[in-house]
Design a protein around this motif. Structure first.
Motif, mmCIF file in Angstrom:
data_model
loop_
_atom_site.group_PDB
_atom_site.id
_atom_site.type_symbol
_atom_site.label_atom_id
_atom_site.label_comp_id
_atom_site.label_asym_id
_atom_site.label_seq_id
_atom_site.Cartn_x
_atom_site.Cartn_y
_atom_site.Cartn_z
ATOM 1 N N ASN A 5 1.548 27.511 60.101
ATOM 2 C CA ASN A 5 1.474 28.943 59.809
ATOM 3 C C ASN A 5 0.759 29.243 58.491
ATOM 4 N N GLY A 6 0.350 28.200 57.758
ATOM 5 C CA GLY A 6 -0.398 28.381 56.519
ATOM 6 C C GLY A 6 0.445 28.832 55.345
ATOM 7 N N LYS A 7 1.757 28.852 55.492
ATOM 8 C CA LYS A 7 2.619 29.358 54.420
ATOM 9 C C LYS A 7 3.045 28.245 53.467
ATOM 10 N N LEU A 8 3.132 28.606 52.186
ATOM 11 C CA LEU A 8 3.626 27.718 51.144
ATOM 12 C C LEU A 8 5.081 28.057 50.853
ATOM 13 N N TYR A 9 5.898 27.035 50.724
ATOM 14 C CA TYR A 9 7.310 27.208 50.429
ATOM 15 C C TYR A 9 7.679 26.366 49.220
ATOM 16 N N LYS A 10 8.676 26.810 48.473
ATOM 17 C CA LYS A 10 9.264 25.939 47.466
ATOM 18 C C LYS A 10 9.902 24.787 48.224
ATOM 19 N N CYS A 11 10.052 23.653 47.547
ATOM 20 C CA CYS A 11 10.534 22.483 48.259
ATOM 21 C C CYS A 11 11.529 21.696 47.425
ATOM 22 N N LYS A 12 12.515 21.149 48.105
ATOM 23 C CA LYS A 12 13.416 20.174 47.501
ATOM 24 C C LYS A 12 13.685 19.113 48.548
ATOM 25 N N MET A 13 13.995 17.905 48.106
ATOM 26 C CA MET A 13 14.226 16.819 49.048
ATOM 27 C C MET A 13 15.169 15.794 48.442
ATOM 28 N N HIS A 14 15.838 15.057 49.323
ATOM 29 C CA HIS A 14 16.672 13.939 48.893
ATOM 30 C C HIS A 14 16.740 12.911 50.022
#
Length: 161
Positions: free
Chosen positions: A123-132
């Motif tokens: 969809n071409g959208k940028l999101y903030k990201c977190k991961m573990h």
């Protein structure tokens, strides 16, 4: 006395070789553990709609210590090597998805990584990201969100060896 010295040397030589082998095994185990305690590596993503494998993403550590991830292989049945990010609105507009960096600027934060962004090339959208990482480093929970983490969605990626 000479026979004792030769016997002692033989025993010491064997002991030294065993100690070196044990050290090498411990170093290999520590390296393997370190690799499972971090997102660095190759991950299989899963399609939200079909539940099928979608792509392989290679996450690496950049020179500044942050993590970034790029698509290295498409796995979907209709995946074509020339697919482009037609919905992107930044410099990635109309660029090939294969080889595209979709995760950037992830920094270590406690038991996880945070502060970066993830792009959804569909969809071409940028999101903030977190991961573990979970399950002994074999799963990576990636959460993309807008504003606060509650307003987002998570995916679980599977480590590929």
């Amino acid at each position: 006395m000479t026979s004792i010295n030769l016997r002692t040397r033989s025993v010491l030589g064997k002991t030294l070789k065993q100690a070196m082998l044990a050290g090498a095994l411990l170093a290999a185990a520590a390296t393997a553990f370190a690799q499972t305690d971090t997102p660095v590596g190759t991950w299989q993503t899963i399609d939200d709609h079909t539940g099928q494998p979608k792509a392989l993403v290679q996450i690496s550590q950049d020179a500044d210590g942050t993590l970034s991830g790029k698509v290295i292989k498409g796995l979907g049945p209709n995946d074509q090597l020339d697919r482009r990010c037609t919905a992107c609105t930044d410099a990635r507009k109309d660029q090939p998805i294969l080889g595209m960096t979709i995760i950037n600027a992830m920094r270590k934060d406690g038991d996880g990584w945070d502060g970066g962004q993830i792009l959804d090339p569909e969809n071409g959208k940028l999101y903030k990201c977190k991961m573990h990482v979970e399950d002994g480093g074999q799963k990576l929970v990636v959460r993309g969100y807008i504003g606060v983490s509650l307003l987002g969605r998570s995916q679980t990626w599977i480590r590929q060896n």
